[in-house]
Scaffold this motif. Structure first.
Motif, PDB file in Angstrom:
ATOM      1  N   UNK A   1       6.449  -6.800  20.030  1.00 40.33           N
ATOM      2  CA  UNK A   1       6.588  -6.097  18.747  1.00 40.33           C
ATOM      3  C   UNK A   1       7.574  -6.866  17.875  1.00 40.33           C
ATOM      4  N   UNK A   2       7.120  -7.147  16.625  1.00 42.38           N
ATOM      5  CA  UNK A   2       7.994  -7.790  15.635  1.00 42.38           C
ATOM      6  C   UNK A   2       8.388  -6.714  14.628  1.00 42.38           C
ATOM      7  N   UNK A   3       9.696  -6.512  14.475  1.00 41.65           N
ATOM      8  CA  UNK A   3      10.183  -5.536  13.489  1.00 41.65           C
ATOM      9  C   UNK A   3      10.734  -6.303  12.293  1.00 41.65           C
ATOM     10  N   UNK A   4      10.150  -6.037  11.118  1.00 41.84           N
ATOM     11  CA  UNK A   4      10.622  -6.683   9.884  1.00 41.84           C
ATOM     12  C   UNK A   4      11.439  -5.690   9.082  1.00 41.84           C
ATOM     13  N   UNK A   5      12.505  -6.176   8.474  1.00 42.26           N
ATOM     14  CA  UNK A   5      13.296  -5.324   7.591  1.00 42.26           C
ATOM     15  C   UNK A   5      13.713  -6.159   6.386  1.00 42.26           C
ATOM     16  N   UNK A   6      13.285  -5.759   5.211  1.00 48.48           N
ATOM     17  CA  UNK A   6      13.618  -6.468   3.963  1.00 48.48           C
ATOM     18  C   UNK A   6      13.315  -7.957   4.041  1.00 48.48           C
ATOM     19  N   UNK A   7      12.176  -8.283   4.631  1.00 46.68           N
ATOM     20  CA  UNK A   7      11.741  -9.677   4.635  1.00 46.68           C
ATOM     21  C   UNK A   7      12.393 -10.552   5.686  1.00 46.68           C
TER      22      UNK A   7
ATOM     23  N   UNK B   1       0.822  -1.213   0.000  1.00 43.82           N
ATOM     24  CA  UNK B   1       0.000   0.000   0.000  1.00 43.82           C
ATOM     25  C   UNK B   1       0.852   1.256   0.000  1.00 43.82           C
ATOM     26  N   UNK B   2       1.919   1.247   0.800  1.00 45.56           N
ATOM     27  CA  UNK B   2       2.797   2.414   0.906  1.00 45.56           C
ATOM     28  C   UNK B   2       3.545   2.683  -0.381  1.00 45.56           C
ATOM     29  N   UNK B   3       4.007   1.615  -1.035  1.00 39.63           N
ATOM     30  CA  UNK B   3       4.722   1.791  -2.308  1.00 39.63           C
ATOM     31  C   UNK B   3       3.796   2.388  -3.369  1.00 39.63           C
ATOM     32  N   UNK B   4       2.574   1.885  -3.429  1.00 45.29           N
ATOM     33  CA  UNK B   4       1.604   2.413  -4.400  1.00 45.29           C
ATOM     34  C   UNK B   4       1.366   3.905  -4.138  1.00 45.29           C
ATOM     35  N   UNK B   5       1.235   4.248  -2.832  1.00 42.72           N
ATOM     36  CA  UNK B   5       0.945   5.637  -2.469  1.00 42.72           C
ATOM     37  C   UNK B   5       2.101   6.548  -2.883  1.00 42.72           C
ATOM     38  N   UNK B   6       3.335   6.064  -2.658  1.00 39.84           N
ATOM     39  CA  UNK B   6       4.502   6.904  -2.972  1.00 39.84           C
ATOM     40  C   UNK B   6       4.729   7.028  -4.485  1.00 39.84           C
TER      41      UNK B   6
ATOM     42  N   UNK C   1       7.618  -2.020  10.501  1.00 38.23           N
ATOM     43  CA  UNK C   1       8.706  -2.114   9.518  1.00 38.23           C
ATOM     44  C   UNK C   1       8.435  -1.120   8.430  1.00 38.23           C
ATOM     45  N   UNK C   2       9.516  -0.830   7.694  1.00 38.84           N
ATOM     46  CA  UNK C   2       9.367   0.162   6.642  1.00 38.84           C
ATOM     47  C   UNK C   2       8.432  -0.380   5.554  1.00 38.84           C
ATOM     48  N   UNK C   3       7.857   0.519   4.765  1.00 42.92           N
ATOM     49  CA  UNK C   3       6.991   0.106   3.640  1.00 42.92           C
ATOM     50  C   UNK C   3       7.746  -0.877   2.754  1.00 42.92           C
ATOM     51  N   UNK C   4       7.092  -1.999   2.431  1.00 42.76           N
ATOM     52  CA  UNK C   4       7.717  -2.996   1.554  1.00 42.76           C
ATOM     53  C   UNK C   4       8.621  -3.964   2.280  1.00 42.76           C
TER      54      UNK C   4
END
Length: 1435
Positions: A1389-1395, A684-689, A1219-1222
């Motif tokens: 809290x689970x933090x994801x970064x690049x999968x 969703x974030x990538x589409x928005x940007x 986590x960051x978008x994507x």
């Protein structure tokens, strides 16, 4: 300038000179006392002198045309004379032939001269109709070097030049201009770029302009704003239609020469010893000449009609597309995408089908008049009985056609409803699978199809009765006619009977075409009315906005006392008392609760809403970012450029400001990565940007951003605000809707919306001082911030006491580095595939597999009905031949001779045989209807199940247009055309076998020529088929992009208008139409190429058999039976062509079957339920989710999205995923629901491996509120509880909890309040609350929130969070959120970064570590809000 003589000019000069010479020769003979048929020599002499003078003038005229380099031959001097001369020769030749036959005279020089003259004037007739001189101006190298260079370039650029437009007259008549295409197509399967372009007059751009001119002309002539579409169509097509009508009338007239001459031919055979062979050969020549004219004219009118259909289709599609781009919001809500797509695919097709049948309107009266004339010549007053019987049969049509028209309208209505629902299901397939509703919606589609099926069955049943009447019509007419002749005492000789039977067979054609004609008129009328009503729909107000030049004002946006409404009929306007002034460079924030009118305010400034009163002034260009991302299929770069030139410096700045650089590094082909339909493979974030980047790259003056930060995480949101809004766009005027209060202090002006009005305006400090309603939003944000600061401070305190024990753990920065390294190798592997998610549409190559035919024929009852159908048709053919044979054998050959038995007995036996044949036709028609419809239904259900049960990956990589194309156009072919097309293959073969049997009965020698000619026919067919088949396939494939582009444009029409890109999208649509027209046009022409050659060959066989009958000595053959052979032989050319034509046509239509079967065999998802592995009834009880070594990617050729995930979500706890978008957050959720299957590793819920149980058992046990809020067309009740499992009181309770009850109560129909397509009549925030309502009703042990509150304001968000905390207190709640305060109170809290798992711990533990990713996120958030916080405290 050198002049290159064209073939047309050379031919016209040669013809004129030869005709002048011919008439000079006749004139010399007259001077020498030669014979003339005219009794007055002076008149004959004057006539010939005038002809010589006129042909001399014609030769000089052509020479002057060449000298003056005219593009067209002049009408007055040349073309009118050539046309007139052709008709004079035709009439003269017919009279001369008749006189020669009746007077038994010998041929003279004058007869040969006339025959030569007819041939030459036919050539000139063709040149006259075409009109073009084909003179090419060849620039000389010395005089025009620049022009020469330019034209060379043009030629090399456009290698697919139209071969049709460069064809000479002979090539146009014989269709040999297609030879180069066949040469390529025979060697290898054709590709789109190997097909030549269509002629400029057949191109979509030319036709679109012509149609617009026709509309303008009709408007001016009639003085109306909305002229009837019929008048515009007539104005648009009349010239081409008139030429076609001439060919059609010529063909119809020539086809009756044969029946007219049969009696004379039987008389000649009976009186052979008294007649010269020369008159026999002359008769044979007359038969052949008529057949040749008929063949040529028929091929030309059929091709012309198809070409006219192509032109009308291109014009209408482009017109519908233009209209769809400017529909007002109310019109748009009253017509769904599915309906509008149906106008384009089905209705336009039906209107163009009518173009083929329109010529039958002119042909019918001529055919019936000629038939009655021939019958009158042979049977005298008996012809009146034939006329009465013909009219009686035709009268039967009227009630049948009326009923058929009613059925057609019902079929279209049912089809519209089915397509509307199919489109909705495809669009929301992900939600249906997540919620386990796919089975219910599948049943809904099957129910809608059942309704359509019932109307189809009624229509086909009526069609069977119609077929019975019209196959039986020759029998009925002949019985009435012969009976009347007996009563009147008119003698029936074999010659007369055979001439009458041949005429009845010819009459069968117009009678048989009449129901089809009336049916097509009925269908065309219904479709034209539907298209006309669409084209008259209300458009958006063009004058609602006044544009002021930038140099005349400092104010970019000014609204004065504006009143706007989405529904003008509603008493309460959507927006009222709107007054607003935005100066150049101002940043204006718009905030307010859900449904307060924030997005509507932007729409009113864009001119999308109906303006009831007030003024809107805008100065400068606009760019718009809608709340729901609108992404086009294609690559990322094309989406950002959006039609502008690529400027690398500007582009780099744009993607940097929109925080896209890091995403591009992760994508396989960076910004050239293909995006799936509606951006389905982007977060969703990538589409928005990408959307924001599109707006930024436009470099507009005014930016309207509708909640641009809702879909992005907090960190990216801050970056975007700083680098984009306050960075690259700092000089621009910006209006942005936002729910993030922390961005408000930076705004120059804040508008607080409430109930469709601007409740408060001012700066942040001003509004806080006013203390009216703004503090509700701010207060909610303050509480959220306090909760974060509390957790943050607690963690810091703990950190000073505890020793840092996790020094060995991988830091976030290290993890990012390793990720980049490992990703590099994958990228190499991907770039080879071009980063394509949406692959090109599958296209079978080579001949259609026998298994496709076999599947189609054996789908119903194993195919045992097929032999019965063939037997019924064969019985009809045998009985029909027997009845005609009986009449020919029993009737006397000459008048005065006694018949072989009583005339009443003869008629009685004839009637019995004929009625028996007609009953066989009735049986065959009913069986074909039943079998065809059952087969279509079974294949449709198989395809529907195949598609609905397909994995989500299939929908990610398949544009909905491809599926819709199969469900609408291809399914229509199966429902209404395929059974008849395949049936006709068998029926025409049976007919031709019967004809050959009758002809060989008389003269077996016919086989001597028939066998080699048949071999040549088969060779032609085999040479033709590879090219035609690939053209038909390419046509099917090129049809989809038109619909797909149309559907995309419809959903993004407001964005297209805001960016003023209508012209570019219209051009794209025209390009797609041309891409479809190219294979279609050449496929139609190829069919005529084949038919022309087969007709010539069959004419040759017929002529040979006639010459044989004339040459054989008397006594060897029975004249009556010979006459019967000719009666059948007259139709040989039509039959032979129809056999091949039907086979080829059936093969072309079979491609639709092939395409539907293709989608019946899609690899299915895992089973919905597995009996041996059913989870316990109360599963999941605790809701513990455990991930072990989980690895996921969307397709084999794409990189891993989740890599080596190992963690456990404890039961009955709240887990936040950030986590960051994507970074893979949404993919993790999809994995829990098995929307994507793990490539490696496992997921267990309460110790049950989810990959081992049925999908339905899994998905129905979990609840989700998805990122994109989805609503279906229907009612509020139906949207909350599609499966109807809960009571009304439970539904109201859920609405109360999700803050919607008061809104729904205000609606007139309460729970039955309307929801339009996509839920467009509810705001995005309200749609998200509805999704929450569904989850509250379902009460599962595990609830997943995927950005569930992204589109709601802080106050509503606070209420939702507390509702979730109360309602799901003892359940597992997994929350993906960009608002930190929604996860900061989580247990883990689970933090994801690049999968990958970057961090996983309690919020407090994560905040203790300064370098933790989560800690940075919280710092960013609190820092960003500090300015706001100090202001709030200060206040």
């Amino acid at each position: 300038m050198q002049i290159s003589f064209s073939f047309s000019c050379k031919l016209s000069i040669v013809c004129s000179i030869v005709l002048m010479g011919t008439h000079t020769s006749v004139l010399i003979m007259l001077l020498n006392g030669g014979g003339t048929y005219c009794t007055q020599t002076i008149r004959a002499f004057a006539s010939e002198t005038l002809q010589v003078a006129l042909w001399a003038a014609s030769s000089i005229g052509v020479y002057n045309v060449v000298k003056d380099r005219l593009i067209k031959f002049p009408w007055l001097l040349l073309r009118a004379w050539w046309l007139l001369n052709f008709f004079l020769y035709m009439i003269g030749m017919a009279i001369d032939t008749y006189l020669r036959i009746t007077s038994h005279g010998k041929l003279k020089f004058r007869d040969y001269a006339n025959f030569l003259g007819l041939l030459l004037s036919t050539c000139l007739f063709g040149i006259s109709v075409r009109g073009k001189t084909d003179i090419v101006h060849v620039p000389s190298s010395t005089t025009d070097p620049l022009l020469n260079g330019k034209s060379d370039n043009k030629y090399t650029e456009n290698k697919r030049e139209s071969i049709y437009s460069n064809a000479n007259l002979l090539q146009l008549i014989t269709f040999s201009w297609l030879n180069p295409l066949f040469a390529v197509g025979f060697k290898k399967p054709l590709d789109q770029d190997e097909i030549p372009d269509v002629d400029i007059k057949d191109s979509a751009a030319f036709l679109s302009n012509s149609f617009d001119e026709s509309l303008r002309y009709v408007k001016e002539r009639d003085g109306t704003t909305n002229p009837p579409i019929y008048k515009a169509i007539c104005t648009f097509i009349w010239k081409k239609a008139a030429i076609n009508a001439c060919f059609a009338v010529t063909s119809a007239a020539a086809s009756y020469v044969g029946p007219y001459l049969i009696n004379d031919f039987v008389s000649f055979l009976s009186e052979k010893e008294t007649r010269s062979l020369q008159s026999g050969y002359l008769l044979a020549l007359a038969f052949l000449g008529a057949k040749m004219i008929e063949t040529t004219a028929q091929r030309q009118w059929i091709f012309g009609a198809r070409q006219l259909g192509l032109r009308l289709r291109a014009a209408l599609i482009s017109h519908i597309y233009k209209k769809a781009l400017v529909l007002s919001s109310q019109s748009r809500q009253s017509r769904t995408s599915g309906e509008i797509i149906n106008y384009m695919s089905v209705d336009v097709q039906r209107i163009t089908d009518f173009m083929w049948f329109v010529n039958i309107i002119w042909m019918l009266p001529i055919q019936i008049s000629l038939a009655i004339y021939i019958l009158h010549t042979n049977l005298d007053l008996g012809s009146l009985a034939a006329l009465a019987a013909t009219l009686m049969v035709m009268a039967c049509n009227i009630p049948l056609t009326r009923t058929q028209k009613k059925y057609q309208a019902k079929i279209m209505e049912a089809k519209d409803n089915r397509m509307k629902s199919t489109s909705e299901v495809l669009r929301n397939m992900k939600v249906l699978k997540l919620q386990a509703w796919d089975t219910q919606f599948l049943e809904k589609l099957e129910t809608l199809r059942k309704l359509e099926y019932n109307w189809l069955w009624k229509s086909l049943r009526l069609g069977a009765i119609t077929a019975f009447i019209f196959w039986g019509s020759p029998t009925f007419i002949s019985v009435i006619t012969f009976g009347s002749c007996i009563l009147m005492g008119i003698e029936l000789t074999a010659g007369r009977v055979l001439a009458a039977l041949a005429t009845f067979r010819m009459l069968q054609d117009p009678i048989f075409n009449l129901p089809d004609l009336l049916n097509v008129i009925a269908q065309g009328r219904v479709s034209a009315d539907r298209v006309a009503s669409f084209l008259q729909e209300e458009e958006i107000q063009r004058d609602s906005i006044q544009y002021v030049p930038k140099d005349q004002t400092e104010v970019d946006i000014e609204v004065q006392n504006g009143k706007f409404s989405w529904d003008p009929e509603s008493r309460i306007p959507t927006l009222d008392r709107i007054s607003l002034e935005v100066k150049r460079g101002m940043k204006v924030a718009i905030c307010g609760t859900v449904g307060s009118g924030k997005s509507s305010l932007l729409s009113s400034i864009l001119g999308e809403m109906k303006k009831l009163s007030g003024t809107v002034k805008i100065s400068g260009t606009k760019a718009y970012v809608p709340q729901s991302p609108w992404i086009l299929t294609g690559n990322i770069r094309d989406n950002i450029l959006f039609g502008n030139e690529f400027d690398s410096i500007k582009y780099e700045k744009t993607i940097k400001a929109c925080a896209l650089l890091k995403d591009f590094e992760l994508f396989s082909c960076a910004d050239l990565t293909e995006i799936g339909e509606r951006g389905i493979n982007m977060s969703g974030g990538q589409k928005q940007r990408i959307q924001i980047a599109r707006a930024v790259y436009q470099d507009a003056d005014i930016y309207l951003l509708d909640d641009p930060f809702s879909a992005v995480d907090a960190h990216t949101g801050t970056e975007l605000f700083k680098d984009c809004l306050m960075g690259i766009l700092r000089e621009k005027t910006i209006l942005f809707v936002t729910h993030q209060v922390e961005f408000l202090p930076a705004a120059d002006l804040i508008l607080v919306m409430q109930d469709g009005k601007i409740a408060q305006t001012g700066t942040f400090e001003d509004l806080l001082k006013e203390n009216i309603g703004f503090e509700i939003l701010v207060g909610a944000h303050s509480q959220a911030l306090e909760s974060i600061l509390t957790v943050e401070n607690t963690s810091r305190a703990q950190q000073t006491i505890e020793n840092e024990s996790n020094t060995g753990s991988t830091t976030n920065s290290e993890l990012l580095y390793t990720r980049h390294e490992s990703d590099h190798n994958i990228s190499l592997e991907i770039s080879e595939k071009g980063g394509k998610l949406v692959q090109d549409e599958e296209r079978e190559k080579g001949s259609i597999g026998k298994e496709v035919y076999w599947t189609y024929l054996t789908t119903v009852k194993g195919g045992y009905l097929v032999p019965i159908i063939i037997l019924a048709q064969s019985s009809f053919q045998v009985l029909q031949i027997a009845s005609n044979y009986w009449m020919a054998w029993t009737c006397p050959t000459t008048s005065g001779t006694e018949p072989k038995m009583g005339i009443n007995s003869i008629l009685f036996v004839y009637t019995l045989l004929a009625v028996g044949g007609s009953l066989c036709v009735l049986l065959r028609a009913i069986l074909v209807g039943i079998t065809g419809l059952w087969t279509a239904q079974k294949l449709f259900i198989n395809m529907l199940h195949g598609v609905v049960r397909a994995p989500m990956a299939f929908f990610d990589s398949t544009p909905a247009g491809r599926i819709l194309s199969r469900a609408s156009t291809d399914q229509s072919v199966l429902d209404l055309e395929m059974p008849q097309k395949l049936g006709w293959c068998a029926f025409s073969i049976i007919q031709i076998l019967g004809t050959i049997a009758v002809m060989s009965q008389v003269a077996w020698e016919v086989f001597v020529i028939f066998i080699p000619v048949t071999a040549v026919c088969i060779w032609y067919q085999q040479y033709y088929t590879p090219t035609a088949r690939e053209l038909a396939r390419l046509e099917g494939i090129q049809r989809t992009p038109i619909l797909h582009h149309f559907a995309e444009s419809l959903s993004g029409s407001s964005t297209i208008r805001a960016f003023q890109q209508e012209l570019r999208f219209i051009d794209s649509n025209l390009r797609f139409i041309d891409n479809h027209s190219t294979p279609w046009f050449h496929n139609v022409a190829a069919m005529e190429w084949l038919s022309f050659r087969l007709n010539l060959l069959s004419n040759f066989v017929f002529a040979f058999s006639l010459v044989l009958l004339v040459t054989l000595p008397k006594g060897i053959i029975n004249p009556s039976i010979a006459g019967l052979a000719i009666t059948y032989g007259i139709n040989l050319n039509v039959l032979q062509a129809s056999v091949i034509w039907n086979i080829c046509n059936a093969e072309n239509k079979m491609i639709s079957v092939e395409r539907i079967i293709q989608y019946s065999k899609i690899a299915s998802e895992a089973p919905l339920s597995i009996e041996d592995c059913k989870p316990p009834n109360n599963w999941p009880h605790y809701g513990t989710i455990c991930f072990k070594n989980l690895q996921i990617r969307y397709a084999e050729h794409l990189p891993y999205v989740l890599n080596n995930i190992n963690c456990t979500f404890p039961g009955k706890r709240k887990i936040g995923v950030v986590g960051r978008t994507g970074s893979g957050k949404s993919t993790l959720i999809q994995a829990i629901f098995r929307i994507v299957e793990p490539r490696e590793g496992s997921i267990t819920i309460d110790d049950v491996d989810i990959c081992k149980i049925g999908l339905h058992d899994l998905r129905s046990s979990l609840s989700i509120i998805p990122q994109d809020p989805t609503m279906f067309e229907g009612t509020v009740r139906g949207n909350l509880d599609p499966l109807e499992q809960y009571t009304d009181s439970e539904a109201w309770e859920a609405l109360e909890k999700c803050q919607l009850a008061s809104l729904v109560r205000e609606k007139e129909k309460k729970l039955d309040a309307t929801v339009v397509e996509n839920g467009e009549n509810w705001s995005v925030g309200q749609r998200q609350l509805f999704c929450l309502g569904r989850a509250l009703l379902k009460k599962s042990s595990i609830l997943v929130l995927d950005e569930a509150t992204a589109s709601v304001d802080s106050a509503t968000d606070g209420v939702i969070q507390s509702t979730i905390s109360e309602e799901f207190i003892d359940r597992t709640v997994v929350t993906i959120a960009h608002r930190i305060h929604t996860v900061v109170n989580s247990d883990l809290v689970l933090v994801l970064s690049d999968g990958r798992v970057a961090e996983y711990d309690t919020p407090a533990k994560l905040l203790e570590r300064e370098d933790s990713f989560f800690s940075k996120l919280v710092k960013d958030y609190s820092a960003r809000s500090k300015s706001f916080n100090s202001l709030a405290n200060h206040n």
